[in-house]
Design an enzyme around this catalytic site. Structure first.
Site, PDB file in Angstrom:
ATOM      1  N   SER A 196       0.832  -1.256  -0.060  1.00  0.00           N
ATOM      2  CA  SER A 196       0.054  -0.139   0.003  1.00  0.00           C
ATOM      3  C   SER A 196       0.965   1.146   0.007  1.00  0.00           C
ATOM      4  O   SER A 196       2.084   1.064   0.373  1.00  0.00           O
ATOM      5  CB  SER A 196      -0.791   0.074   1.302  1.00  0.00           C
ATOM      6  OG  SER A 196      -1.882   0.891   1.263  1.00  0.00           O
ATOM      7  N   ARG A 249       0.370  -5.021  -6.219  1.00  0.00           N
ATOM      8  CA  ARG A 249      -0.897  -5.602  -5.637  1.00  0.00           C
ATOM      9  C   ARG A 249      -2.128  -5.018  -6.598  1.00  0.00           C
ATOM     10  O   ARG A 249      -2.043  -3.571  -6.773  1.00  0.00           O
ATOM     11  CB  ARG A 249      -0.916  -5.398  -4.257  1.00  0.00           C
ATOM     12  CG  ARG A 249      -2.148  -6.062  -3.625  1.00  0.00           C
ATOM     13  CD  ARG A 249      -2.150  -7.593  -3.434  1.00  0.00           C
ATOM     14  NE  ARG A 249      -3.245  -8.131  -2.813  1.00  0.00           N
ATOM     15  CZ  ARG A 249      -4.350  -8.669  -3.139  1.00  0.00           C
ATOM     16  NH1 ARG A 249      -4.779  -8.424  -4.854  1.00  0.00           N
ATOM     17  NH2 ARG A 249      -5.212  -8.962  -2.495  1.00  0.00           N
ATOM     18  N   THR A 308      -7.337   1.889   3.589  1.00  0.00           N
ATOM     19  CA  THR A 308      -6.927   1.341   4.961  1.00  0.00           C
ATOM     20  C   THR A 308      -8.200   1.515   5.915  1.00  0.00           C
ATOM     21  O   THR A 308      -8.409   0.801   6.664  1.00  0.00           O
ATOM     22  CB  THR A 308      -5.602   1.735   5.440  1.00  0.00           C
ATOM     23  OG1 THR A 308      -4.651   1.501   4.624  1.00  0.00           O
ATOM     24  CG2 THR A 308      -5.232   1.106   6.667  1.00  0.00           C
ATOM     25  N   CYS A 364       1.600  -8.242 -16.497  1.00  0.00           N
ATOM     26  CA  CYS A 364       2.123  -9.035 -15.332  1.00  0.00           C
ATOM     27  C   CYS A 364       3.382  -8.239 -14.730  1.00  0.00           C
ATOM     28  O   CYS A 364       4.372  -7.961 -15.413  1.00  0.00           O
ATOM     29  CB  CYS A 364       2.442 -10.416 -15.269  1.00  0.00           C
ATOM     30  SG  CYS A 364       3.303 -11.252 -14.065  1.00  0.00           S
ATOM     31  N   CYS A 374       5.652 -15.255  -9.150  1.00  0.00           N
ATOM     32  CA  CYS A 374       4.231 -14.338  -8.752  1.00  0.00           C
ATOM     33  C   CYS A 374       4.431 -13.480  -7.402  1.00  0.00           C
ATOM     34  O   CYS A 374       5.011 -14.205  -6.460  1.00  0.00           O
ATOM     35  CB  CYS A 374       3.341 -15.369  -8.654  1.00  0.00           C
ATOM     36  SG  CYS A 374       1.739 -14.696  -8.240  1.00  0.00           S
ATOM     37  N   CYS A 424      -0.365 -10.545  -7.109  1.00  0.00           N
ATOM     38  CA  CYS A 424      -1.165  -9.171  -7.186  1.00  0.00           C
ATOM     39  C   CYS A 424      -2.454  -9.389  -7.945  1.00  0.00           C
ATOM     40  O   CYS A 424      -3.295  -8.552  -7.751  1.00  0.00           O
ATOM     41  CB  CYS A 424      -0.551  -8.223  -8.215  1.00  0.00           C
ATOM     42  SG  CYS A 424      -0.350  -8.509  -9.858  1.00  0.00           S
ATOM     43  N   CYS A 433      -3.451 -10.945 -13.231  1.00  0.00           N
ATOM     44  CA  CYS A 433      -3.650 -11.763 -14.538  1.00  0.00           C
ATOM     45  C   CYS A 433      -5.362 -12.419 -14.362  1.00  0.00           C
ATOM     46  O   CYS A 433      -5.965 -12.613 -15.322  1.00  0.00           O
ATOM     47  CB  CYS A 433      -3.042 -13.065 -14.524  1.00  0.00           C
ATOM     48  SG  CYS A 433      -2.528 -13.603 -12.817  1.00  0.00           S
TER      49      CYS A 433
END
Lengths: 311, 543, 249
Positions: free
Chosen positions: B51, B299, B335, B488, B511, B514, B517
């Site tokens: 974040s 993310r 948040t 990606c 990976c 996130c 895909c």
């Protein structure tokens, strides 16, 4: 100041690793070497050691207890000899790594492993965190016990000296461990982590069939064969060939990367190699940024030519 | 060994982010004697948290009013903020920011590492008796008699070919009277629950963004703790939503990142490269000189807001946080909304538990009367305005909506397409010209992935699967030229033998979880499953 | 047989450590910590010896900060029976660790101590050997195979260029190498149960051991990045360079 260097002489010869340890000790004053072994190898080993230039004397201890480099009798011997020396040094080989810490504990010394640089008689540089950090340490112990990262020191010559040989009477000790057998993998290919030379292949080999082109070269160099992740994932070779962040971390004297682009994940596993050779058709490949010697071209021509040239 | 173990709890929470942890704490405050179990697929709490983050302490003030006395890692108050509209070489500073973009007023907010905040929340929760188990992934939902009865954790030690390896350890059933799904954006279990209970019926499709972030250590003389910079415009075209941030915090650290709206149309677009090249803009470039990059991560986030919120409850549980889609997109904050949603759900569960009701359905009512709803309602038209009118006119509308209408417009704008429906054929789109990484300020993808510390046990089935591998060539390749290799951010997807017989290579090991895909693949052919627990990125402190 | 397994809490192997700008150490704030992987192998080997009926009790020990208790809980979750935390401000050097372990060995009287060959943070590779020296016990370092025999242990160890097998009388010290086994997962039910297993805490200062560092850390630095070398034009030139310049073939 005087240093004692423990040599790996069990097979009757003095390996290059031990001569690197002698080279490292050169700045620590006079050098005696300690040669141990079984009754049938000791004479040859002592004679070889005596030829190494720059040695004050060769001290020998022999007996069945010393035939296989067992740590207990060797450590007891080092402890008995310790009063004569300021530094006790050995190559960071299996024997050195097993013996010196044991002796150090008996001498109430915090030993210093894998020394790659000796700044002065009490200040040493060594790798930590798998070589990702170098730490400079100053020992406050009166006596220093060191093992030497042999790749960091060029070995001294094998010939040219004529040091006197002194036979010692080793201390008595009850034997609590006993050598049973050795399984040396001398005929097969060496293991990746222990290999002096590694020939490694990546996507550029194109197939499992293509990968076989590395075998004659590896045979010629007595090298282990490694691979990048892509080569493993593409099924060219099994998983345990993988060198890199998630595979094996290696540091051979010579690493020949064939058709490996050199992603950081691969570099993390081999960047500590002493000499890196890169063979790749893409001259922009990142591997060339770390290679000592780069050769741009088709590896299917270069690798056989290299094998032949070494022939 | 193959018999599954079963553990029973009053409440099971899937996911150790701000929503799940706030819910856990609230539950223990309301029902100290009831058991609460929280699992997290990351190797530790915080390991998968990405974040910005500038956070508003409103929810935290309500949850733990004395947080300032509890050594909470909120120690960089926002001191100064600037918003820029960028062109390739110029930057126009938006004047009178608190007036034209009141939702962006950050006075009283804090620049934090959300991972560190989560680690801290977890210690608070554990001290209250919440049982927290990181390293365990939720692999499936237990649904019995029309009710969620808990979850199944993933098997460990399954080999690549799907057989049981020597270290096989079966997953276990974590049964809960109530289960909260707090998996964050596009949670894999949330997806199943939504489908099973048809929770998205009658709401707008969710729209997403992909956030890619780096943490840098910069020279002390360039560091201004509490400085918050945002920009929009260049390098994205007018039809693509997104922008960059740069926050100064901690000890000479900056958080830099870029969000790309995943409703973009050009299949050649690479969010990663947009993020990298934006660092070269004069507004940002000066801060990176002489610095070193420490961490990289990515993310997806849910941007749809109120219109895209699904039904939140079902028999046996609820969706909270970004798994439901509580992010306040115009505010660029999720948040406090995630935490508040967790707290409201916890309150609803306490009420349902007391009444022995299967569904904590008062969650929705509680939401309706809360500041959370008010806030999302006021912000609801801004993101869809960008989708409809593009960046400049969208921004203009946003200014009017926020400053003049004050979020009380009598209309609601809607999203009409899911993000996987928005790509245009590659042949009809110009490929952007991205500069080569310079190795100092901009970097290649694999060097970046390296800094996410991501790792997955080698010998396990791939967690990214094509439902129908035959679809890839005619659709993904022939029509869109494999957009997955560009969207990606972790170099998972690669095309081998592009010139001869193109095929998709999936480097699942890279990976970073996130979920892009799973969202953007045009035929929705890629399914993201939870890999073995503990796998994925290991974001350190400061992320 | 009773087995003692000393374990260390270290920076997780997935984490790339970085040296702090002041060169005084590596950044550990917020960094994931785990059990030293070689110690995990040691715990696993102890468990396997118990499963074979050779061992009856497995005791695990860690020396370090209070959070090392988490690492001990992991060992308990894998299957160790009980744990001792010797609490100290910082991580002592191997010599001090060996002295502390000697006190615990004298108290607990294990027949076998298995530990990792080295910790992946300081890479010292010394504690097992030092403890063996202080106890005057036989040692087998870098073990890749451990078998109970009629009168002790047969341990196969990885040595340069192969392996060798030693026979050890008990009590003995074994240090674990990578290939000894593949550690099991701590299953969730076992993690839950491990919370209730006994964990004793002792203050290191109460053991009367001098923990003063013998090796002062003067500085820490990241190794210099490798520089690109040269491009050679032909195979012949490459061979010539490798022979005469690099001297590696």
């Amino acid at each position: 100041m005087t240093a004692l260097v423990l040599l790996d002489a069990e097979d009757g010869t003095i390996p290059q690793t031990s001569r690197s340890a002698i080279a490292a000790a050169a700045s620590l004053g006079d050098i005696d070497v300690l040669v141990t072994g079984g009754p049938d190898t000791i004479a040859a080993a002592a004679a070889s050691a005596a030829k190494i230039p720059g040695i004050r004397k060769v001290r020998t201890a022999s007996g069945e207890a010393f035939a296989h480099g067992l740590a207990e009798p060797l450590a007891a011997l080092l402890v008995a000899l310790a009063p004569d020396y300021d530094h006790i040094v050995a190559a960071a080989t299996a024997i050195g790594k097993s013996t010196l810490p044991r002796a150090a504990a008996l001498l109430d010394v915090q030993m210093i492993p894998d020394v790659m640089e000796i700044r002065d008689s009490q200040t040493f540089v060594r790798p930590v965190f798998a070589g990702n950090v170098l730490v400079t340490l100053r020992s406050s112990d009166a006596k220093k016990l060191l093992t030497i990262r042999t790749a960091s020191f060029d070995p001294v010559a094998a010939e040219g000296g004529a040091a006197p040989i002194e036979a010692l009477t080793p201390p008595d000790g009850q034997q609590k461990s006993r050598f049973v057998s050795a399984e040396h993998s001398s005929t097969e290919r060496p293991q990746l982590e222990a290999a002096r030379v590694i020939v490694s292949g990546g996507r550029g080999l194109q197939s499992a069939e293509g990968f076989k082109i590395l075998e004659p070269l590896a045979d010629r160099l007595g090298a282990a064969i490694g691979a990048s992740r892509v080569a493993v994932d593409s099924g060219f070779v099994p998983n345990d060939y993988q060198v890199g962040q998630t595979g094996k971390i290696v540091a051979p004297d010579l690493y020949i990367a064939c058709g490996i682009s050199g992603a950081i994940q691969h570099l993390a596993g081999m960047k500590d190699s002493k000499v890196i050779v890169a063979i790749n058709k893409d001259e922009e490949a990142p591997i060339f940024q770390v290679a000592d010697y780069g050769l741009v071209g088709d590896l299917f021509q270069i690798v056989p030519a290299l094998t032949a040239a070494l022939g | 060994m193959s018999q599954r173990d079963i553990m029973e709890f009053d409440v099971v929470i899937v996911g150790g982010g701000p929503a799940g942890l706030a819910a856990a704490i609230r539950l223990k405050q309301l029902m100290p004697d009831e058991s609460v179990c929280l699992i997290e697929k990351g190797s530790e709490i915080g390991a998968h948290i990405v974040s910005g983050a500038v956070i508003e302490p409103r929810a935290l003030d309500e949850l733990l009013p004395d947080w300032r006395n509890r050594d909470a890692p909120l120690d960089t108050p926002v001191t100064r903020e600037e918003m820029y509209l960028l062109t390739e070489r110029k930057a126009f500073r938006i004047p009178a920011l608190p007036w034209v973009m009141p939702h962006l007023a950050n006075h009283g907010n804090f620049v934090v590492s959300l991972g560190d905040v989560c680690r801290w929340l977890a210690t608070q929760a554990e001290a209250m008796g919440v049982e927290i188990y990181p390293g365990f992934a939720g692999a499936d939902v237990l649904i019995e008699n029309g009710r969620v009865a808990g979850i199944l954790t993933g098997d460990m030690g399954i080999t690549r070919d799907g057989t049981k390896g020597p270290n096989f350890a079966p997953g276990m059933e974590l049964r809960g009277k109530y289960t909260l799904f707090a998996e964050g954006c596009r949670g894999s279990l949330t997806k199943r629950v939504m489908a099973h209970f048809n929770l998205r019926q009658g709401v707008d499709p969710q729209t997403y963004g992909l956030g890619i972030k780096e943490v840098w250590e910069i020279p002390a003389e360039l560091h201004e703790p509490g400085l918050v910079l945002h920009s929009f415009g260049w390098p994205l075209d007018d039809r693509t939503y997104g922008g960059a941030w740069l926050y100064h915090f901690g000890r000479n650290l900056v958080s830099y990142g870029f969000v790309t709206g995943l409703d973009y149309a050009n299949p050649w677009l690479s969010p990663y490269d947009e993020m990298q090249r934006t660092k070269l803009h004069p507004v940002y470039h000066k801060y990176f000189e002489g610095g070193r990059r420490l961490i990289y991560g990515a993310r997806a986030l849910s941007e749809g807001g109120l219109q895209s919120l699904p039904r939140l409850t079902f028999p046996g549980g609820a969706l909270i946080g970004d798994a439901a889609g509580f992010l306040n997109t115009p505010k660029i904050k999720g948040t406090h909304t995630a935490m508040k949603s967790g707290m409201l759900a916890a309150e609803a569960i306490a009420a349902a538990h007391a009444a022995d009701a299967p569904e904590p359905d008062t969650f929705t009512d509680r939401l309706q009367v809360s500041w959370l709803h008010q806030e999302l309602s006021a912000a609801r038209n801004i993101r869809p305005a960008f989708a409809r009118w593009g960046t400049l006119r969208g921004a203009l509308y946003a200014g009017i909506d926020a400053a003049i209408l004050r979020g009380r417009a009598p209309w609601t704008l809607h999203f009409h397409h899911a993000d996987h429906e928005t790509l245009r054929p590659a042949a009809s789109c110009p490929p952007p010209a991205y500069p080569r990484p310079d190795g100092t300020i901009t970097f290649d993808k694999l060097s970046s992935v390296f800094l996410s510390n991501t790792n997955h046990v080698e010998d396990q089935p791939t967690h990214l699967r094509l439902r129908d591998p035959a679809l890839w060539k005619p659709l993904n390749w022939d029509t869109y030229r494999a957009p997955e290799i560009r969207y990606c951010p972790a170099a998972v997807y690669e095309v081998a033998d592009a010139e001869t017989a193109p095929r998709l290579v999936i480097n699942a090991q890279n990976c970073v979880h996130c979920k892009t895909c799973d969202i953007k693949d045009p035929p929705q052919n890629i399914d993201w499953y939870t890999p073995e627990g503990g796998g994925g990125p290991n974001y350190p402190g400061g992320m | 047989m009773k087995i003692l397994v000393p374990i260390k809490r270290v920076v997780d192997y997935n984490v790339k450590v970085r040296v702090r700008r002041d060169g005084g150490g590596v950044e550990t704030a917020g960094v994931k910590m785990s059990m030293n992987p070689f110690d995990e192998i040691a715990v696993e080997e102890a468990l396997r010896l118990r499963e074979k009926g050779v061992a009856s009790e497995i005791l695990t020990v860690s020396i370090g900060v209070p959070q090392a208790a988490d690492t001990l809980r992991t060992a308990l979750a894998m299957g160790a029976d009980r744990a001792i935390l010797v609490q100290s401000e910082e991580s002592p050097e191997p010599l001090a660790v060996a002295k502390i372990l000697k006190i615990l060995v004298d108290r607990e009287k294990p027949d076998l101590v298995i530990l990792g060959k080295q910790a992946i943070d300081d890479d010292m590779n010394a504690t097992g050997q030092m403890l063996a020296g202080l106890l005057d016990w036989p040692q087998a370092t870098f073990a890749s195979r451990v078998e109970k025999t009629a009168d002790g242990l047969a341990v196969t160890r990885e040595v340069d260029g192969g392996s060798e097998t030693l026979a050890l009388a008990l009590p003995a010290i074994v240090t674990a190498d990578l290939r000894l086994n593949e550690p099991r997962y701590a299953a969730l039910p076992n993690i839950m149960k491990a919370r209730k297993k006994p964990l004793e805490t002792i203050a290191a200062t109460d053991l009367g051991i001098d923990l003063t560092r013998r090796l002062a850390i003067l500085s820490m630095a990241e190794p210099p990045a490798r520089k690109a070398g040269i491009k050679v034009g032909s195979v012949a030139e490459l061979v010539e360079k490798l022979r005469n310049e690099a001297k590696v073939i």
